[in-house]
Design a protein around this motif. Structure first.
Motif, short mmCIF file in Angstrom:
data_model
loop_
_atom_site.label_atom_id
_atom_site.label_comp_id
_atom_site.label_asym_id
_atom_site.label_seq_id
_atom_site.Cartn_x
_atom_site.Cartn_y
_atom_site.Cartn_z
N ALA A 1 -29.42 49.65 128.63
CA ALA A 1 -29.33 48.83 127.52
C ALA A 1 -30.70 48.44 127.49
N SER A 2 -31.57 49.41 128.73
CA SER A 2 -33.27 49.55 128.33
C SER A 2 -32.93 50.56 126.82
N LEU B 1 -32.45 41.27 128.46
CA LEU B 1 -33.87 42.09 127.58
C LEU B 1 -34.00 42.03 126.01
N GLN C 1 -23.33 46.42 130.91
CA GLN C 1 -24.47 46.74 129.80
C GLN C 1 -24.80 45.65 129.32
N ILE D 1 -24.17 51.65 137.45
CA ILE D 1 -24.76 50.26 137.05
C ILE D 1 -25.50 50.31 136.70
N GLY D 2 -26.53 51.25 137.71
CA GLY D 2 -27.91 51.78 137.31
C GLY D 2 -27.72 52.70 135.49
N ALA E 1 -28.17 49.48 133.54
CA ALA E 1 -29.34 49.51 133.17
C ALA E 1 -30.16 50.17 131.90
N SER E 2 -30.07 51.34 132.34
CA SER E 2 -31.15 52.16 131.50
C SER E 2 -30.24 52.15 130.29
N PHE F 1 -27.23 42.96 130.71
CA PHE F 1 -28.62 43.72 130.97
C PHE F 1 -29.28 43.50 129.34
#
Length: 221
Positions: free
Chosen positions: A141-142, A82, A75, A134-135, A138-139, A78
């Motif tokens: 982190a966004s 970002l 995380q 992993i998804g 990433a979510s 990412f």
């Protein structure tokens, strides 16, 4: 209990806790919020709870907590990218050197897996579990990058955390309402209570995270 349903019960409990604290300590700020801010809250809730939490809980169901949890170590990678691209953050040398080291944890997790060539289905489920984890990272982190922007300029941390949890919970309910009703009817109450306790921990964690994001760059937090 299905992962989306378990996620709903945890998010619901966390939302009640954090939103209650927000109305207690920040009621004037809530009244003064412009309507556009609720759109940001909805986006944060969708990223973190409709997507990331469901992905994460599904990954735990597939590969176990001991393997899914370390996957969160990606995380910061990412968040680093970002944060630099969208928030124009300028991390210091220690952050630049330290962030890639978190990938070492991922390598150890993958190496610790004992492949079973005789069972292709097990391998497929494990691979999907890792990808979902992993998804989720990433979510999350966004969501953190958006949260940094919101809590630093638009809304107090408790308010942002409470409404993100609440709106995310409503989104989950729209998707899982049938399973939620069935779970309340057929599952032992202790299972719901366990989800509630997890939700209290989650609510406190989210409130602490948003407070931290109001004080420091996302690449550090």
């Amino acid at each position: 209990m299905a992962a989306p349903t378990a996620t709903f019960f945890t998010v619901l409990t966390g939302a009640i806790l954090v939103l209650g604290l927000a109305f207690t300590f920040n009621q004037p700020d809530i009244i003064a919020l412009p309507p556009v801010v609720y759109g940001w809250f909805a986006l944060m809730g969708a990223l973190a709870y409709l997507i990331a939490r469901v992905f994460n809980n599904t990954a735990i169901a597939m590969i176990g907590a001991s393997r899914a949890a370390p996957m969160a170590s990606i995380q910061p990678v990412f968040a680093f990218g970002l944060g630099v691209v969208f928030l124009r953050e300028q991390p210091n040398l220690l952050v630049i050197l330290g962030t890639p080291l978190t990938v070492c944890g991922l390598i150890l997790v993958f190496l610790s897996a004992s492949p079973t060539r005789s069972n292709e289905r097990v391998l497929t489920i494990k691979t999907l579990g890792y990808l979902l984890a992993i998804g989720a990272a990433a979510s999350f982190a966004s969501r953190d990058v958006i949260s940094r922007y919101v809590v630093s300029s638009l809304a107090p941390p408790l308010v942002a955390a409470g409404f993100a949890l609440a709106i995310g919970g409503f989104m989950l309910l729209a998707v899982t309402h049938r399973d939620v009703v069935n779970s309340l009817r057929r599952l032992p109450s202790r299972h719901i209570i366990i989800c509630g306790l997890a939700g209290v921990c989650q609510g406190l964690a989210v409130a602490s995270l948003f407070q931290a994001l109001s004080w420091a760059p996302v690449t550090v937090v």
